[in-house]
Scaffold this motif. Structure first.
Motif, mmCIF file in Angstrom:
data_model
loop_
_atom_site.group_PDB
_atom_site.id
_atom_site.type_symbol
_atom_site.label_atom_id
_atom_site.label_comp_id
_atom_site.label_asym_id
_atom_site.label_seq_id
_atom_site.Cartn_x
_atom_site.Cartn_y
_atom_site.Cartn_z
ATOM 1 N N ARG A 180 -4.899 3.901 -1.405
ATOM 2 C CA ARG A 180 -6.171 4.408 -0.892
ATOM 3 C C ARG A 180 -6.764 5.309 -1.975
ATOM 4 O O ARG A 180 -6.070 6.168 -2.529
ATOM 5 N N THR A 181 -8.020 5.115 -2.290
ATOM 6 C CA THR A 181 -8.649 5.792 -3.416
ATOM 7 C C THR A 181 -8.531 7.304 -3.335
ATOM 8 O O THR A 181 -8.173 7.960 -4.321
ATOM 9 N N ALA A 182 -8.790 7.873 -2.187
ATOM 10 C CA ALA A 182 -8.742 9.336 -2.058
ATOM 11 C C ALA A 182 -7.330 9.851 -2.319
ATOM 12 O O ALA A 182 -7.148 10.858 -3.020
ATOM 13 N N GLU A 183 -6.314 9.172 -1.803
ATOM 14 C CA GLU A 183 -4.931 9.579 -2.040
ATOM 15 C C GLU A 183 -4.582 9.445 -3.518
ATOM 16 O O GLU A 183 -3.940 10.312 -4.102
ATOM 17 N N PHE A 184 -5.014 8.341 -4.122
ATOM 18 C CA PHE A 184 -4.732 8.099 -5.530
ATOM 19 C C PHE A 184 -5.307 9.215 -6.401
ATOM 20 O O PHE A 184 -4.623 9.757 -7.262
ATOM 21 N N GLU A 185 -6.549 9.563 -6.170
ATOM 22 C CA GLU A 185 -7.200 10.596 -6.976
ATOM 23 C C GLU A 185 -6.522 11.951 -6.797
ATOM 24 O O GLU A 185 -6.329 12.692 -7.759
ATOM 25 N N SER A 191 3.468 10.058 -1.285
ATOM 26 C CA SER A 191 4.789 10.316 -1.859
ATOM 27 C C SER A 191 5.203 9.197 -2.809
ATOM 28 O O SER A 191 5.721 9.447 -3.910
ATOM 29 N N GLU A 192 4.971 7.977 -2.420
ATOM 30 C CA GLU A 192 5.315 6.827 -3.266
ATOM 31 C C GLU A 192 4.435 6.784 -4.508
ATOM 32 O O GLU A 192 4.913 6.495 -5.610
ATOM 33 N N LEU A 193 3.154 7.069 -4.340
ATOM 34 C CA LEU A 193 2.257 7.146 -5.495
ATOM 35 C C LEU A 193 2.722 8.229 -6.467
ATOM 36 O O LEU A 193 2.761 8.013 -7.684
ATOM 37 N N ARG A 194 3.087 9.376 -5.933
ATOM 38 C CA ARG A 194 3.551 10.499 -6.757
ATOM 39 C C ARG A 194 4.788 10.089 -7.559
ATOM 40 O O ARG A 194 4.890 10.362 -8.747
ATOM 41 N N TYR A 195 5.726 9.410 -6.895
ATOM 42 C CA TYR A 195 6.924 8.957 -7.585
ATOM 43 C C TYR A 195 6.553 7.999 -8.717
ATOM 44 O O TYR A 195 7.023 8.154 -9.847
ATOM 45 N N CYS A 196 5.739 7.001 -8.422
ATOM 46 C CA CYS A 196 5.394 5.994 -9.435
ATOM 47 C C CYS A 196 4.664 6.618 -10.623
ATOM 48 O O CYS A 196 5.005 6.346 -11.781
ATOM 49 N N MET A 197 3.681 7.447 -10.347
ATOM 50 C CA MET A 197 2.932 8.071 -11.437
ATOM 51 C C MET A 197 3.821 9.013 -12.242
ATOM 52 O O MET A 197 3.742 9.040 -13.477
ATOM 53 N N SER A 198 4.664 9.767 -11.564
ATOM 54 C CA SER A 198 5.547 10.708 -12.249
ATOM 55 C C SER A 198 6.611 9.976 -13.047
ATOM 56 O O SER A 198 6.911 10.344 -14.198
ATOM 57 N N GLN A 199 7.181 8.941 -12.462
ATOM 58 C CA GLN A 199 8.239 8.205 -13.150
ATOM 59 C C GLN A 199 7.707 7.514 -14.398
ATOM 60 O O GLN A 199 8.405 7.436 -15.411
ATOM 61 N N VAL A 231 0.875 -1.165 0.000
ATOM 62 C CA VAL A 231 0.000 0.000 0.000
ATOM 63 C C VAL A 231 0.913 1.216 0.000
ATOM 64 O O VAL A 231 1.672 1.439 0.938
ATOM 65 N N LEU A 232 0.879 1.975 -1.094
ATOM 66 C CA LEU A 232 1.765 3.119 -1.236
ATOM 67 C C LEU A 232 1.157 4.362 -0.597
ATOM 68 O O LEU A 232 -0.050 4.581 -0.669
ATOM 69 N N ASN A 233 2.025 5.180 -0.006
ATOM 70 C CA ASN A 233 1.573 6.453 0.528
ATOM 71 C C ASN A 233 1.583 7.494 -0.601
ATOM 72 O O ASN A 233 1.968 7.181 -1.731
#
Length: 86
Positions: free
Chosen positions: A56-61, A9-17, A5-7
């Protein structure tokens, strides 16, 4: 890892990368082993941390909206990575 489960910051990195890699890929100098190796390393690193995850859906969006607004800059960063790894 996988299925972590990514937080945010980790989601931001993955999506940006992912977007950076999309900008980098068509600019890889396939006649240069250094260029190919650098790109392959970036993809391998991305796949290791970002290929299978939960969120988490809210964080992802929230993060997706932020990253989408920066997509042009992120693609340009990918092109720059290609030129930095000739």
């Amino acid at each position: 890892g996988t299925d972590n489960v990514l937080n945010e910051s980790e989601l931001r990195y993955c999506m940006s990368q992912k977007i950076r890699i999309q900008g980098w890929e068509p600019n890889v100098d396939t006649s240069s082993q250094t260029s190919v190796d650098a790109f392959n390393f970036a993809v391998q690193d991305f796949n290791m941390g970002c290929s299978s995850y939960r969120y988490r859906t809210a964080e992802f969006e929230r993060v997706r909206s932020e990253v989408d607004s920066r997509s042009t800059d992120l693609r340009f960063e990918g092109v720059n990575l290609a030129t930095q790894n000739p």
